[in-house]
Motif scaffolding. Structure first.
Motif, PDB file in Angstrom:
ATOM      1  N   ILE A   1      25.248  25.817  -1.547  1.00 60.28           N
ATOM      2  CA  ILE A   1      26.926  25.876  -1.643  1.00 60.28           C
ATOM      3  C   ILE A   1      27.281  25.167  -2.921  1.00 60.28           C
ATOM      4  CG2 ILE A   1      29.108  25.571  -0.726  1.00 60.28           C
ATOM      5  CD1 ILE A   1      27.808  25.797   2.117  1.00 60.28           C
ATOM      6  N   MET A   2      28.120  25.795  -3.880  1.00 58.66           N
ATOM      7  CA  MET A   2      28.680  24.984  -4.915  1.00 58.66           C
ATOM      8  C   MET A   2      29.823  24.356  -4.674  1.00 58.66           C
ATOM      9  SD  MET A   2      28.102  23.930  -7.812  1.00 58.66           S
ATOM     10  CE  MET A   2      26.763  24.738  -8.733  1.00 58.66           C
ATOM     11  N   LEU A   3      29.961  23.120  -4.559  1.00 57.47           N
ATOM     12  CA  LEU A   3      31.132  22.527  -4.363  1.00 57.47           C
ATOM     13  C   LEU A   3      31.782  21.883  -5.530  1.00 57.47           C
ATOM     14  CD1 LEU A   3      30.270  20.944  -0.975  1.00 57.47           C
ATOM     15  CD2 LEU A   3      31.787  23.040  -1.271  1.00 57.47           C
ATOM     16  N   PRO A   4      32.909  21.358  -5.749  1.00 56.82           N
ATOM     17  CA  PRO A   4      33.613  20.982  -7.063  1.00 56.82           C
ATOM     18  C   PRO A   4      32.593  19.578  -7.450  1.00 56.82           C
ATOM     19  CG  PRO A   4      35.336  21.035  -5.404  1.00 56.82           C
ATOM     20  CD  PRO A   4      34.107  21.577  -4.578  1.00 56.82           C
ATOM     21  N   ASP A   5      32.066  18.906  -6.652  1.00 54.95           N
ATOM     22  CA  ASP A   5      31.199  17.808  -7.001  1.00 54.95           C
ATOM     23  C   ASP A   5      29.358  18.368  -7.367  1.00 54.95           C
ATOM     24  OD1 ASP A   5      30.524  17.909  -4.279  1.00 54.95           O
ATOM     25  OD2 ASP A   5      30.168  15.997  -4.017  1.00 54.95           O
TER      26      ASP A   5
END
Length: 149
Positions: A99-103
């Motif tokens: 999953i791509m998260l802001p960080d």
């Protein structure tokens, strides 16, 4: 929201085909495609790691819509263990979820059990239960730690 009756679809020919379509829908972030993999039954159930039990199409759809609002989910499955009879199939799989998260990109290793029933529309998912698998080594089937629950 009432579900539209779908015609027999190509992914209903076998549990493996339905499972492939389910994971494709996750990758695409396509809730309609994902829900077409589920049986049209009020008793369908889904449990995400650390989550509560979701029962029925409306609750399951809402959960996946919330997940897809954050983007699609890249899932790779391996180590599929199958048990099948004439009208039901149980698949236990190892999932690598990204999953791509802001960080940045985050990966998790999960163990999932998918239960399929043969319906008039073909093979459909009736239960998906995923739990954390820890690490790639923890999903290899060689871990000796026992957990009681």
């Amino acid at each position: 929201m009432p579900r539209t009756k779908l015609p027999v679809s190509p992914h209903g020919g076998s549990p493996d085909e339905t499972e492939a379509m389910f994971y494709e829908a996750l990758q695409k972030g396509d809730v309609d495609l994902l829900m077409s993999c589920w049986a049209e039954d009020d008793e369908i159930v889904c449990v995400h790691p650390g989550g509560s039990r979701l029962m029925g199409a409306a609750a399951i759809r809402a959960a996946f819509e919330g997940m897809f609002a954050q983007g699609s989910i890249r899932v790779t499955i391996s180590q599929v263990h199958r048990v099948q009879s004439v009208s039901s199939a149980v698949h236990n799989v190892a999932e690598r979820v990204e999953i791509m998260l802001p960080d940045g990109l985050h990966a998790a290793f999960l163990i999932a059990t998918n239960v399929y029933h043969r319906t008039l529309e073909g093979w459909r998912l009736v239960a998906h239960h995923a739990s954390t698998g820890g690490s790639p080594e923890g999903i290899s089937g060689t871990e000796t730690t026992q957990l009681l629950h």
